[in-house]
Structures are given as C-alpha cells and as structure tokens.
Design a protein around this motif. Sequence first.
Motif, PDB file in Angstrom:
ATOM      1  N   ALA A 287       0.829  -1.200   0.000  1.00 50.01           N
ATOM      2  CA  ALA A 287       0.000   0.000   0.000  1.00 50.01           C
ATOM      3  C   ALA A 287       0.869   1.258   0.000  1.00 50.01           C
ATOM      4  N   VAL A 288       1.933   1.231   0.782  1.00 47.28           N
ATOM      5  CA  VAL A 288       2.830   2.386   0.836  1.00 47.28           C
ATOM      6  C   VAL A 288       3.570   2.546  -0.489  1.00 47.28           C
ATOM      7  N   LEU A 289       4.073   1.468  -1.027  1.00 45.95           N
ATOM      8  CA  LEU A 289       4.812   1.535  -2.290  1.00 45.95           C
ATOM      9  C   LEU A 289       3.917   1.967  -3.440  1.00 45.95           C
ATOM     10  N   ALA A 290       2.639   1.620  -3.391  1.00 45.17           N
ATOM     11  CA  ALA A 290       1.717   2.022  -4.451  1.00 45.17           C
ATOM     12  C   ALA A 290       1.479   3.531  -4.419  1.00 45.17           C
ATOM     13  N   ARG A 291       1.613   4.158  -3.260  1.00 41.90           N
ATOM     14  CA  ARG A 291       1.382   5.600  -3.137  1.00 41.90           C
ATOM     15  C   ARG A 291       2.633   6.430  -3.375  1.00 41.90           C
ATOM     16  N   LEU A 292       3.778   5.808  -3.563  1.00 41.04           N
ATOM     17  CA  LEU A 292       5.013   6.569  -3.721  1.00 41.04           C
ATOM     18  C   LEU A 292       4.967   7.575  -4.868  1.00 41.04           C
ATOM     19  N   PRO A 293       4.476   7.239  -6.060  1.00 38.34           N
ATOM     20  CA  PRO A 293       4.431   8.254  -7.123  1.00 38.34           C
ATOM     21  C   PRO A 293       3.569   9.458  -6.738  1.00 38.34           C
ATOM     22  N   GLU A 294       2.439   9.199  -6.105  1.00 36.99           N
ATOM     23  CA  GLU A 294       1.571  10.289  -5.664  1.00 36.99           C
ATOM     24  C   GLU A 294       2.276  11.150  -4.618  1.00 36.99           C
ATOM     25  N   LEU A 295       2.972  10.496  -3.703  1.00 33.74           N
ATOM     26  CA  LEU A 295       3.701  11.233  -2.684  1.00 33.74           C
ATOM     27  C   LEU A 295       4.848  12.038  -3.297  1.00 33.74           C
ATOM     28  N   ALA A 296       5.490  11.495  -4.307  1.00 31.58           N
ATOM     29  CA  ALA A 296       6.579  12.215  -4.982  1.00 31.58           C
ATOM     30  C   ALA A 296       6.032  13.468  -5.675  1.00 31.58           C
ATOM     31  N   ARG A 297       4.864  13.362  -6.318  1.00 32.08           N
ATOM     32  CA  ARG A 297       4.251  14.534  -6.959  1.00 32.08           C
ATOM     33  C   ARG A 297       3.893  15.580  -5.911  1.00 32.08           C
ATOM     34  N   ALA A 298       3.348  15.129  -4.796  1.00 33.01           N
ATOM     35  CA  ALA A 298       2.989  16.063  -3.724  1.00 33.01           C
ATOM     36  C   ALA A 298       4.240  16.760  -3.187  1.00 33.01           C
ATOM     37  N   LEU A 299       5.321  16.020  -3.074  1.00 41.61           N
ATOM     38  CA  LEU A 299       6.576  16.600  -2.600  1.00 41.61           C
ATOM     39  C   LEU A 299       7.074  17.669  -3.573  1.00 41.61           C
ATOM     40  N   ARG A 300       6.999  17.393  -4.876  1.00 41.98           N
ATOM     41  CA  ARG A 300       7.419  18.383  -5.874  1.00 41.98           C
ATOM     42  C   ARG A 300       6.547  19.636  -5.793  1.00 41.98           C
ATOM     43  N   ARG A 301       5.232  19.458  -5.624  1.00 43.39           N
ATOM     44  CA  ARG A 301       4.349  20.619  -5.496  1.00 43.39           C
ATOM     45  C   ARG A 301       4.700  21.448  -4.264  1.00 43.39           C
ATOM     46  N   LEU A 302       4.979  20.775  -3.161  1.00 41.01           N
ATOM     47  CA  LEU A 302       5.347  21.491  -1.942  1.00 41.01           C
ATOM     48  C   LEU A 302       6.670  22.223  -2.105  1.00 41.01           C
ATOM     49  N   GLU A 303       7.615  21.606  -2.793  1.00 39.11           N
ATOM     50  CA  GLU A 303       8.896  22.266  -3.033  1.00 39.11           C
ATOM     51  C   GLU A 303       8.701  23.494  -3.916  1.00 39.11           C
ATOM     52  N   ASP A 304       7.820  23.388  -4.923  1.00 38.26           N
ATOM     53  CA  ASP A 304       7.524  24.543  -5.780  1.00 38.26           C
ATOM     54  C   ASP A 304       6.893  25.670  -4.957  1.00 38.26           C
ATOM     55  N   ARG A 305       5.954  25.319  -4.099  1.00 38.87           N
ATOM     56  CA  ARG A 305       5.320  26.335  -3.243  1.00 38.87           C
ATOM     57  C   ARG A 305       6.344  26.985  -2.322  1.00 38.87           C
ATOM     58  N   GLN A 306       7.252  26.171  -1.803  1.00 33.22           N
ATOM     59  CA  GLN A 306       8.280  26.712  -0.918  1.00 33.22           C
ATOM     60  C   GLN A 306       9.177  27.684  -1.680  1.00 33.22           C
ATOM     61  N   ALA A 307       9.536  27.334  -2.909  1.00 39.09           N
ATOM     62  CA  ALA A 307      10.373  28.228  -3.721  1.00 39.09           C
ATOM     63  C   ALA A 307       9.635  29.532  -4.008  1.00 39.09           C
ATOM     64  N   ARG A 308       8.328  29.428  -4.333  1.00 36.91           N
ATOM     65  CA  ARG A 308       7.553  30.655  -4.588  1.00 36.91           C
ATOM     66  C   ARG A 308       7.434  31.502  -3.323  1.00 36.91           C
ATOM     67  N   ALA A 309       7.240  30.849  -2.188  1.00 32.76           N
ATOM     68  CA  ALA A 309       7.141  31.590  -0.925  1.00 32.76           C
ATOM     69  C   ALA A 309       8.463  32.282  -0.612  1.00 32.76           C
ATOM     70  N   GLN A 310       9.567  31.624  -0.887  1.00 37.01           N
ATOM     71  CA  GLN A 310      10.878  32.239  -0.654  1.00 37.01           C
ATOM     72  C   GLN A 310      11.072  33.435  -1.571  1.00 37.01           C
ATOM     73  N   ALA A 311      10.673  33.298  -2.831  1.00 31.72           N
ATOM     74  CA  ALA A 311      10.787  34.413  -3.771  1.00 31.72           C
ATOM     75  C   ALA A 311       9.918  35.582  -3.318  1.00 31.72           C
ATOM     76  N   LEU A 312       8.707  35.285  -2.862  1.00 29.03           N
ATOM     77  CA  LEU A 312       7.835  36.347  -2.364  1.00 29.03           C
ATOM     78  C   LEU A 312       8.418  37.007  -1.120  1.00 29.03           C
ATOM     79  N   GLY A 313       9.047  36.225  -0.272  1.00 31.32           N
ATOM     80  CA  GLY A 313       9.693  36.779   0.915  1.00 31.32           C
ATOM     81  C   GLY A 313      10.820  37.730   0.538  1.00 31.32           C
ATOM     82  N   ASP A 314      11.595  37.342  -0.471  1.00 33.15           N
ATOM     83  CA  ASP A 314      12.670  38.216  -0.948  1.00 33.15           C
ATOM     84  C   ASP A 314      12.099  39.509  -1.524  1.00 33.15           C
ATOM     85  N   GLU A 315      11.036  39.388  -2.315  1.00 29.94           N
ATOM     86  CA  GLU A 315      10.399  40.576  -2.880  1.00 29.94           C
ATOM     87  C   GLU A 315       9.841  41.465  -1.771  1.00 29.94           C
ATOM     88  N   LEU A 316       9.289  40.845  -0.747  1.00 29.60           N
ATOM     89  CA  LEU A 316       8.754  41.608   0.380  1.00 29.60           C
ATOM     90  C   LEU A 316       9.861  42.399   1.068  1.00 29.60           C
TER      91      LEU A 316
END
Length: 83
Positions: free
Chosen positions: A23-52
């Motif tokens: 069950a855990v191994l079957a969810r790994l691709p979904e978890l990897a996509r979620a991790l990439r989305r979170l990393e993208d959000r973190q990068a955008r938040a960091q960029a916004l913080g710099d702009e702020l």
Amino acid sequence: MVLWIVIGVAVLGLLVLALAARAVLARLPELARALRRLEDRQARAQALGDELAVLQERAESVRQQTVVTQQRIEVIKAARGRA
C-alpha cells in the motif's frame, strides 16, 4: 502441532507486513508529486519573501524621503512667513 501454529502466525505476520508495504509503495508516485508541489510552493514563498524584503526597504526609503520633504516644506513656509 505448536510448530505449525508458530509458522502460521509468522506467515500471517509477514503477509500483513507485505500488504502494508504494498500500500505504501503504491502511493510513492503520488507522494513524490505532492513533494514536488510542496517544493515549488516553498520556492515561490521564498521568492515572495525576498520581494517583500525589497519592498520594505523601498517603503522605508520613501518614508525617509517624505520626512525630508516635509522638513524642507516647513523651512520654505517659515522663510516665506518671515519675508
């Protein structure tokens, strides 16, 4: 007889472990996509913080310019009042 019970319990435990791992191994691709989305959000938040930070510095600069301008206006008004 006891040996078969022990073997049965061990096999059942391994089967439950294998199903849980599957069950855990079957969810790994979904978890990897979620991790990439979170990393993208973190990068955008960091960029916004710099702009702020840049905007805050600019606002402070404008505030200081406003204070200087107000002081100059007061000086000009005082000079006109004396003349």
